[in-house]
Design an enzyme around this catalytic site. Structure first.
Site, short mmCIF file in Angstrom:
data_model
loop_
_atom_site.label_atom_id
_atom_site.label_comp_id
_atom_site.label_asym_id
_atom_site.label_seq_id
_atom_site.Cartn_x
_atom_site.Cartn_y
_atom_site.Cartn_z
N HIS A 131 -39.21 12.06 -20.96
CA HIS A 131 -39.67 12.61 -19.69
C HIS A 131 -41.17 12.81 -19.79
CE1 HIS A 131 -40.15 15.64 -16.50
NE2 HIS A 131 -38.96 15.29 -16.05
N ASP A 208 -36.40 18.24 -27.02
CA ASP A 208 -36.31 18.55 -25.60
C ASP A 208 -34.82 18.57 -25.27
OD1 ASP A 208 -36.01 18.42 -22.87
OD2 ASP A 208 -37.46 16.81 -22.56
N GLN A 211 -31.68 18.34 -20.99
CA GLN A 211 -30.49 17.64 -20.51
C GLN A 211 -29.29 17.80 -21.45
OE1 GLN A 211 -30.32 16.18 -17.55
NE2 GLN A 211 -32.48 16.50 -17.07
N LYS A 234 -31.30 23.93 -15.24
CA LYS A 234 -30.40 22.83 -15.59
C LYS A 234 -29.17 23.36 -16.34
CE LYS A 234 -34.32 19.65 -16.00
NZ LYS A 234 -34.22 18.92 -14.73
N CYS A 372 -39.29 10.79 -13.45
CA CYS A 372 -40.35 11.25 -14.37
C CYS A 372 -40.27 10.55 -15.72
CB CYS A 372 -40.31 12.77 -14.55
SG CYS A 372 -40.74 13.67 -13.05
#
Length: 414
Positions: A131, A208, A211, A234, A372
């Site tokens: 991202h 990261d 997700q 999220k 993104c």
């Protein structure tokens, strides 16, 4: 097998879960809402909404400095949320820094490396599926320090080239920062192997987990990861809040990110001494209600059971992929062996935005565009994708509506 039968065979509890999300009960453009844009943001259960309403209606106050009752109650709830997040990811509470979200957390770490660690000629490794939030902060750091940003290549299936990654590791590499799960491809990266390979050469790793957090159990101490970032919105929580996990040794080592209240011990015009982590990185009045709401969100996920969620979503993803394969001209962008959350596709030569608009007219919310991840789209030579991203409240009926909607969109587009 019809949709209702398939749905109940997979997990009967899903209808009870759906009832906890008021927004899912509405119609959009005359059709019951099918919400498949969870990679962008998830919906919020009643327990989160009520928790945030309770804060504003019964004990709204600032934290950490007040001696009055409301401030003490707010402080206790805010710090309790920190403990909830720590338990959720398998960390100590002093290793959990509240941030505005994943982007803010990555910027915090990148700023610290830019200030005190990176030197000219050093290297930072990211991957081709990142991202923008995990690209631009490291670009800024490398540009300022004349360091080199290196990128792990990916296959046509959307999987990392781990042999290439292993060959990139050397003493000049100061950090590896990669997505646990790709927001565009849904690829679940082999993070244990990444961490192991990097640590053999003394290189820290940042994940990261924006997700991953709503789909995959996270145990940071077991992973031995150095940094991990996630976003509340999220994870069935509010926007504007997230966390940075950092090993205590790293949080002690990194310089403050911003200056102001809460991150100080003592201030004079000549010198300021800083607070201990995590408050060292929490300058100013924090997002108090949002942090408390995020605590309620992880409490909800914990009650449902993250392992149950993972198992259900795995079956739902398999069902979705199988059903979408029946659409003539549909091709998937990324078909990793291990995937979670997101399914990206294109249909014929139709622009993804056109497909997305026609789906919306049928009450089906998906995301279209580059998500993104412009470098990733460039890698596949495409302008973007249609992305259907799943959550625990989605059903096989949602998938059947999606497939029907795509087929109708293709017919209308000609």
């Amino acid at each position: 097998m019809d949709a209702t039968t398939a749905q109940h065979t997979i997990w009967p509890e899903v209808e009870l879960i759906r009832n906890e999300f008021p927004i899912l009960q509405q119609t959009v453009n005359g059709r019951p809402l099918v919400y498949l844009d969870n990679g962008a943001t998830t919906q919020k259960p009643v327990s989160v909404i009520r928790t945030m309403q309770e804060y504003y209606t019964t004990y709204n106050s600032n934290v950490h400095r007040g001696v009055h009752t409301l401030s003490q109650k707010a402080t206790a709830a805010y710090e309790a949320a920190r403990h909830q997040l720590a338990a959720f990811i398998g960390a100590h509470h002093q290793e959990v820094v509240f941030t505005k979200g994943t982007t803010d957390a990555i910027n915090l770490v990148a700023a610290g490396f830019r200030k005190d660690i990176l030197q000219e000629g050093d290297e930072v490794i990211i991957s081709a599926m990142e991202h923008h939030s995990n690209i631009v902060p490291w670009q800024l750091a490398c540009e300022e320090k004349k360091a080199v940003l290196k990128v792990i290549p990916i296959s046509d299936q959307g999987e990392l080239d781990m042999d290439a990654f292993a060959s990139m590791l050397n003493p000049r590499v100061k950090i590896v920062s990669v997505a646990w799960v790709s927001n565009t491809l849904g690829t679940v990266n082999p993070v244990r192997e990444i961490i192991s390979l990097a640590h053999r050469q003394g290189i820290p790793v940042m994940l990261d987990a924006a997700q991953a957090a709503a789909h995959i159990p996270i145990r940071v101490h077991e992973l031995d990861v150095d940094f991990l970032a996630l976003s509340g919105h999220k994870l069935f929580g509010p926007t504007g809040i997230g966390i940075l996990y950092g090993k205590e040794s790293w949080l002690q080592k990194l310089p403050p990110y911003q200056g102001g209240g809460d991150m100080i011990k003592h201030v004079t015009f000549e010198k300021t001494t800083y607070n201990e982590p995590p408050l060292k990185f929490e300058a100013g009045t924090p997002a108090i209600c949002e942090a408390i709401g995020l605590g309620a969100a992880v409490a909800w996920v914990t009650e449902v059971g993250i392992h149950k969620i993972q198992a259900y979503e795995h079956q739902l993803t398999e069902y979705a992929v199988a059903q979408l394969r029946t659409v003539p001209g549909l091709r998937f962008i990324g078909e990793a062996k291990h995937r979670s959350g997101a399914i990206s596709f294109l249909v014929g030569n139709h622009h993804p935005s056109d497909v997305g608009i026609l789906l919306d007219q049928q009450g089906i919310a998906v995301r279209t565009g580059h998500h993104c991840t412009q470098p990733l789209c460039d890698r596949f030579g495409i302008p973007g994708t249609v992305r259907a991203s799943l959550a625990v409240y989605n059903t096989t009926d949602d998938i059947d509506r999606l497939v029907e909607g795509v087929q109708k969109a293709v017919t209308l587009l000609g």
